[in-house]
Design a protein around this motif. Structure first.
Motif, PDB file in Angstrom:
ATOM      1  N   ALA A  72       0.849  -1.199   0.000  1.00  0.00           N
ATOM      2  CA  ALA A  72       0.000   0.000   0.000  1.00  0.00           C
ATOM      3  C   ALA A  72       0.883   1.247   0.000  1.00  0.00           C
ATOM      4  O   ALA A  72       1.919   1.287   0.659  1.00  0.00           O
ATOM      5  N   GLY A  73       0.477   2.248  -0.759  1.00  0.00           N
ATOM      6  CA  GLY A  73       1.229   3.489  -0.814  1.00  0.00           C
ATOM      7  C   GLY A  73       1.237   4.185   0.538  1.00  0.00           C
ATOM      8  O   GLY A  73       0.312   4.048   1.326  1.00  0.00           O
ATOM      9  N   PHE A  74       2.295   4.924   0.800  1.00  0.00           N
ATOM     10  CA  PHE A  74       2.374   5.664   2.052  1.00  0.00           C
ATOM     11  C   PHE A  74       3.082   6.982   1.821  1.00  0.00           C
ATOM     12  O   PHE A  74       3.737   7.186   0.804  1.00  0.00           O
ATOM     13  N   SER A  75       2.918   7.878   2.769  1.00  0.00           N
ATOM     14  CA  SER A  75       3.643   9.145   2.701  1.00  0.00           C
ATOM     15  C   SER A  75       4.503   9.282   3.950  1.00  0.00           C
ATOM     16  O   SER A  75       4.165   8.785   5.023  1.00  0.00           O
ATOM     17  N   LEU A  76       5.604   9.958   3.761  1.00  0.00           N
ATOM     18  CA  LEU A  76       6.566  10.204   4.827  1.00  0.00           C
ATOM     19  C   LEU A  76       6.731  11.711   4.928  1.00  0.00           C
ATOM     20  O   LEU A  76       7.138  12.359   3.965  1.00  0.00           O
ATOM     21  N   CYS A  77       6.355  12.271   6.066  1.00  0.00           N
ATOM     22  CA  CYS A  77       6.388  13.717   6.252  1.00  0.00           C
ATOM     23  C   CYS A  77       7.415  14.079   7.321  1.00  0.00           C
ATOM     24  O   CYS A  77       7.478  13.440   8.369  1.00  0.00           O
TER      25      CYS A  77
END
Length: 168
Positions: A72-77
């Motif tokens: 699953a796609g994820f974001s890293l902030c």
């Protein structure tokens, strides 16, 4: 808002039927990290990096709906890119966010008890940290503080049905 605050009696029956037939959008799991390393250079002058396994968004959403932690796609902030005061000097405040359903694994194992829920949250956190380490080398060894939010957390803090972050 309509059901909990305003009251059904203030709305037309047809509108209420349509509203009740709608399905809530996906929610998220978020791993919030305080780390004792400065990763701002890894973000290349941006504060957020998104990672998907494919350019096919239908497939990416399928992975999210399935709860596939590896695909699953994820974001890293990195909040420290936006605000140097988000963490002490030399440290960063990070968030890893992954779309996941509210009812994944029997509501995140909540119905099996608090220990099961915590184990489920920690499994998700470990999987996301491992994936984030491809972009942020050694991340795991630099974690000082970690909090994990689930769709149940989002529901609790926002009162959004099923913890949705997108609405209906």
């Amino acid at each position: 808002t309509i059901f909990s605050l305003a009251g059904r009696e203030h709305f037309p029956a047809g509108y209420l039927r349509r509203l009740e037939s709608m399905q809530a959008g996906l929610s998220v799991a978020v791993v919030y990290l305080g780390v004792n390393r400065d990763y701002r250079a890894c973000f290349n002058s941006t504060h957020e990096i998104s990672r998907n396994e494919t350019f096919d968004q239908h497939e990416n959403f399928r992975y999210a709906h399935e709860g596939n932690l590896q695909k699953a796609g994820f974001s890293l902030c990195n909040y420290s890119v936006l605000d140097a005061g988000a963490a002490p000097a030399g440290k960063n405040a990070l968030a890893i966010t992954l779309l996941l359903p509210y009812d994944w694994r029997n509501r995140w194992s909540w119905d099996s008890g608090h220990d099961s829920y915590e184990a489920c949250k920690n499994e998700v956190a470990l999987a996301l940290i491992q994936r984030a380490e491809e972009m942020l080398p050694g991340l795991r060894q630099h974690i000082e503080v970690m909090e994990v939010g689930t769709p149940l957390t989002m529901e609790s803090f926002t009162m959004n049905p099923a913890g949705t972050i997108y609405g209906w």
